[in-house]
Scaffold this motif. Structure first.
Motif, PDB file in Angstrom:
ATOM      1  N   ASN A  53       1.024  -1.426  -0.242  1.00 26.51           N
ATOM      2  CA  ASN A  53       0.173   0.107  -0.223  1.00 26.51           C
ATOM      3  C   ASN A  53       0.980   1.158  -0.161  1.00 26.51           C
ATOM      4  O   ASN A  53       1.113   1.982   0.801  1.00 26.51           O
ATOM      5  N   PRO A  54       1.542   1.938  -0.816  1.00 24.50           N
ATOM      6  CA  PRO A  54       1.423   1.081  -2.912  1.00 24.50           C
ATOM      7  C   PRO A  54       1.797   0.405  -2.438  1.00 24.50           C
ATOM      8  O   PRO A  54       2.581  -0.209  -2.691  1.00 24.50           O
ATOM      9  N   PRO A  55       0.876  -0.919  -3.620  1.00 28.08           N
ATOM     10  CA  PRO A  55       1.391  -2.273  -4.268  1.00 28.08           C
ATOM     11  C   PRO A  55       2.463  -1.359  -5.496  1.00 28.08           C
ATOM     12  O   PRO A  55       2.640  -1.242  -6.509  1.00 28.08           O
ATOM     13  N   ILE A 156      11.054   0.890 -10.538  1.00 28.62           N
ATOM     14  CA  ILE A 156      10.750   0.641  -9.198  1.00 28.62           C
ATOM     15  C   ILE A 156       8.583   1.451  -9.896  1.00 28.62           C
ATOM     16  O   ILE A 156       8.056   2.547 -10.657  1.00 28.62           O
ATOM     17  N   CYS A 157       8.162  -0.291  -9.912  1.00 34.87           N
ATOM     18  CA  CYS A 157       6.368  -0.118 -10.431  1.00 34.87           C
ATOM     19  C   CYS A 157       5.139  -0.084  -9.340  1.00 34.87           C
ATOM     20  O   CYS A 157       5.462  -0.839  -8.758  1.00 34.87           O
ATOM     21  N   GLU A 158       4.182   0.619  -9.389  1.00 34.05           N
ATOM     22  CA  GLU A 158       3.122   0.839  -9.060  1.00 34.05           C
ATOM     23  C   GLU A 158       2.027   0.127  -9.560  1.00 34.05           C
ATOM     24  O   GLU A 158       1.570   0.219 -11.087  1.00 34.05           O
TER      25      GLU A 158
END
Length: 293
Positions: A53-55, A156-158
Motif C-alpha cells: 500500500n501502494p502496491p 520501481i513499478c506501481e
C-alpha cells in the motif's frame, strides 16, 4: 573460507557469485512497448515485491557486462513509463527462456516464444495470456545504480491493475501455491520449481533460436506438444539437414518403428520423449523424418 573484495575480481565472477548465492529469485516477465507501440517481452530475475500500500514491485534490467549496452525493456520503461509484470510458472518456463534470446530490435518476442498478446486495460503494454498472474504497472521511478557493465537500473513499478487466473485460486479466493506452480532462478543454468526442486535449462544466448513462429503449423496445432515442448523446439538455431536426419533414423530402431507404424501420434510421442530429455535436436530429426510406407 574464500574471501575477496569486489574490485579484486571481474564483474562476470561477481555476478556469478551473487546469482548463485542469492536465490531462488522470482522472475519478472516484463512486457513493454516502445513509443511506436512495438511490443517487447523479456524476463528478469532481479525482481521482488516491496510494498502493498501502494502496491510496488521492483525489477532491475542491468547493463550488459560484455559491452555496457542497455536492454530494450529499460529504454521502453524510460520512454513510456508503463510495463506489465507477468509471473512465470512451470507451464511456460521454456517459452520464457526462449524469449530471453537477444533478437534484433523490432522482433516480436511474443511470436518467437509462442505466447499470446492480451490487451491490457489501463496501460499500453500487452499481458502474457499464458501467465497465471499479470500486473499492469505504471513506472514511478527508475534509479540507475552505475554506469559500467553489470550496473542495475531499479525500475520501481506501481501495480494499477492485477489479473489472476481462476484456475490457480483456492476455494477461499487466495492463490493456491501448488496450483500456481511458480519457478525461480538460481545460479548458472539452474532454476527451481517451487514444489519439486531444481532443474536446468541451458541459456539460449550462444545461438539465435529460430522461434516458435517458425515451427510448422501441423506440429503447433496438433495439441500434442505443450508450451514448454514448443519452447524447446523453437530454441534450435536451424532445422537439421536431410543428411543428418537420415543418419539419425538409420541408427535408431525405435524411431524407425514409429515412422513405419503409420500412426502420427507414435512419431510425436517419440519426439516428445526426446523433448523431456531436453534434446530438441533429436526431436526435430524425428518430426522431420520422412514417413515409411
Amino acid at each position: 573460507m574464500k574471501s575477496f573484495l569486489p574490485q579484486d575480481i571481474t564483474t562476470v565472477q561477481m555476478q556469478g557469485y551473487l546469482q548463485s548465492a542469492i536465490g531462488p529469485r522470482p522472475i519478472a516477465f516484463a512486457s513493454t512497448v516502445d513509443e511506436n507501440g512495438i511490443p517487447n517481452l523479456s524476463p528478469f530475475s532481479f525482481f521482488n515485491v516491496f510494498s502493498a500500500n501502494p502496491p510496488i514491485v521492483v525489477f532491475s534490467p542491468a547493463r550488459r557486462v560484455r559491452d555496457n549496452t542497455i536492454k530494450h525493456t529499460l529504454i521502453n520503461c524510460q520512454n513510456t513509463k508503463e510495463v506489465v509484470i507477468n509471473v512465470v510458472n512451470y507451464d511456460i518456463v521454456q517459452q520464457m527462456s526462449l524469449s530471453s534470446t537477444e533478437y534484433p530490435d523490432g522482433v516480436n518476442e511474443f511470436e518467437k516464444a509462442g505466447l499470446t498478446m492480451l490487451p491490457s486495460d489501463l496501460v499500453r503494454p500487452f499481458r502474457v495470456k499464458e501467465s497465471p498472474v499479470q500486473m499492469e504497472c505504471k513506472v514511478n521511478e527508475i534509479i540507475a545504480l552505475g554506469e559500467q557493465g553489470g550496473a542495475g537500473n531499479l525500475v520501481i513499478c506501481e501495480v494499477v491493475k492485477m489479473h489472476i487466473a481462476e484456475e490457480v485460486l483456492a476455494e477461499n479466493g487466495t492463490i493456491d501455491q501448488h496450483k500456481i506452480d511458480l519457478v525461480s532462478r538460481m545460479g548458472g543454468n539452474w532454476y527451481s520449481r517451487a514444489n519439486q526442486g531444481l532443474f536446468e535449462i541451458p541459456k539460449p544466448l550462444t545461438t539465435l533460436g529460430m522461434g516458435v513462429d517458425q515451427i510448422p503449423g501441423k506440429i503447433k496445432q496438433s495439441g500434442y506438444f505443450d508450451g514448454n515442448d514448443l519452447g524447446l523446439l523453437g530454441n534450435v538455431e536451424q532445422f537439421p539437414s536431410a543428411e543428418e536426419i537420415a543418419i539419425f533414423v538409420k541408427d535408431n530402431i525405435a524411431v524407425k518403428a514409429a515412422l513405419s507404424s503409420g500412426e502420427e501420434q507414435k512419431v510425436w510421442q517419440v519426439a516428445k520423449n526426446y523433448l523431456q530429455q531436453q534434446d530438441a535436436e533429436s526431436a526435430w530429426k524425428v518430426l522431420l523424418a520422412p514417413r515409411v510406407s
